[in-house]
Design a protein around this motif. Sequence first.
Motif, mmCIF file in Angstrom:
data_model
loop_
_atom_site.group_PDB
_atom_site.id
_atom_site.type_symbol
_atom_site.label_atom_id
_atom_site.label_comp_id
_atom_site.label_asym_id
_atom_site.label_seq_id
_atom_site.Cartn_x
_atom_site.Cartn_y
_atom_site.Cartn_z
ATOM 1 N N UNK A 252 6.271 0.789 7.409
ATOM 2 C CA UNK A 252 4.778 1.112 7.216
ATOM 3 C C UNK A 252 3.984 0.049 6.501
ATOM 4 N N UNK A 253 2.681 0.149 6.700
ATOM 5 C CA UNK A 253 1.757 -0.924 6.261
ATOM 6 C C UNK A 253 1.905 -1.225 4.614
ATOM 7 N N UNK A 254 1.888 -2.346 4.439
ATOM 8 C CA UNK A 254 1.962 -2.670 2.823
ATOM 9 C C UNK A 254 0.711 -3.046 2.525
ATOM 10 N N UNK A 255 0.096 -2.744 1.238
ATOM 11 C CA UNK A 255 -1.144 -2.833 0.691
ATOM 12 C C UNK A 255 -1.252 -4.064 -0.099
ATOM 13 N N UNK A 323 4.764 3.011 -1.102
ATOM 14 C CA UNK A 323 5.148 4.458 -1.010
ATOM 15 C C UNK A 323 4.105 5.490 -1.314
ATOM 16 N N UNK A 324 3.567 5.086 -2.516
ATOM 17 C CA UNK A 324 2.600 5.805 -3.261
ATOM 18 C C UNK A 324 1.345 6.000 -2.725
ATOM 19 N N UNK A 325 0.974 4.735 -1.864
ATOM 20 C CA UNK A 325 -0.448 4.791 -1.294
ATOM 21 C C UNK A 325 -0.414 5.185 0.144
ATOM 22 N N UNK A 326 0.684 5.338 0.874
ATOM 23 C CA UNK A 326 0.745 5.814 2.279
ATOM 24 C C UNK A 326 0.732 7.239 2.602
#
Length: 340
Positions: A252-255, A323-326
């Motif tokens: 998944x996309x990394x912030x 994980x926490x932002x997705x």
Amino acid sequence: VHFVTNRCNARCSFCFIDFDNEDIFKDELSIDEIYRLTKNLGKSLVNVNLTGGEPFARKDLIDIAECYCRNTSIQSIYITTNGSLPDRVKIFAEHITTKYPHITLSISISIDDLPENHNKIRKIKGLFDKCIETYKLIEKIERVIPVVQVTVSEANYKNVKRIYSDLLNIYKIESIKAVIVRDEGIYKTPTEDKRGILTSYNWITNKIIEDSKNGVLNNYDQSSAQGRLHYKKDTLMYKFIQKYYLKPFYQSHCPAGQLFGIIDSKGKIYACEILDNDCLGDLRESKMNFMKIWNNDKNHKLRKFIKESKCHCSYECALAFNFTSNLRYQFSFLRSYLDF
């Protein structure tokens, strides 16, 4: 993450810092510069990680932390230490939690093996005993969360089950977490050891998940929503790394470059510890204005690169925000309130 220093009294066998390079210790940000940095950050910050090297090697670490406590909106401070300076850790913890009661302080103490081999890995005589002393000195301080963190590497993977058992049963450590060694800087994991390292990492992380849930470990406050969220976040990370380590893949996309970033000891800004060839700017050249660098064209281009290239890694700090932002994981976090 703020690398407060590259100074360190250990020479860990798996460290990625090049201590043969004398320039690695020069030109650290001064306390006056850190004060100006934090004044410019204002209310944009929730948490700061103070790392090294060995952060407590800086005698002004309390002053550094106070800059963040006074000048920003942080709610928590996270520090990783090798545990070699127990008195400094205790004084720091008591000072910060007494003077700033709104701050939660997490202190991660690195223990990689039982006494003789741990001291050999880290190359400090008597270090293991000092680590245990550090843990015991701070475990009863209110709003301090101590945790022993085991790095699974080629130096200890054959002994992980006994390490875990003795930490829990002999040394009465109530909070244990684990990370897996990764290739970075000058360190490269021997290929022939990787499968064994992963097997041991799988065992200890599964054990941590199980023992956290059944109350053998006190890694999380099971009565709080925040504790349950952290349990779910760590569980997701452990399971991901178990699958990722030998066969990396994009999930998944990394912030990186958006929700978190790196300030190194000399004031250089990076989106991520892994992307160390992509310096976004120099605080000293920008009058200690972090946000000016954070919003510059270099970072916008790097964010685009991260998205379009599907940049991915097993760096735990990056994964935590991933994980926490997705959105794809939000249902799992909602379910976490029912996990215990």
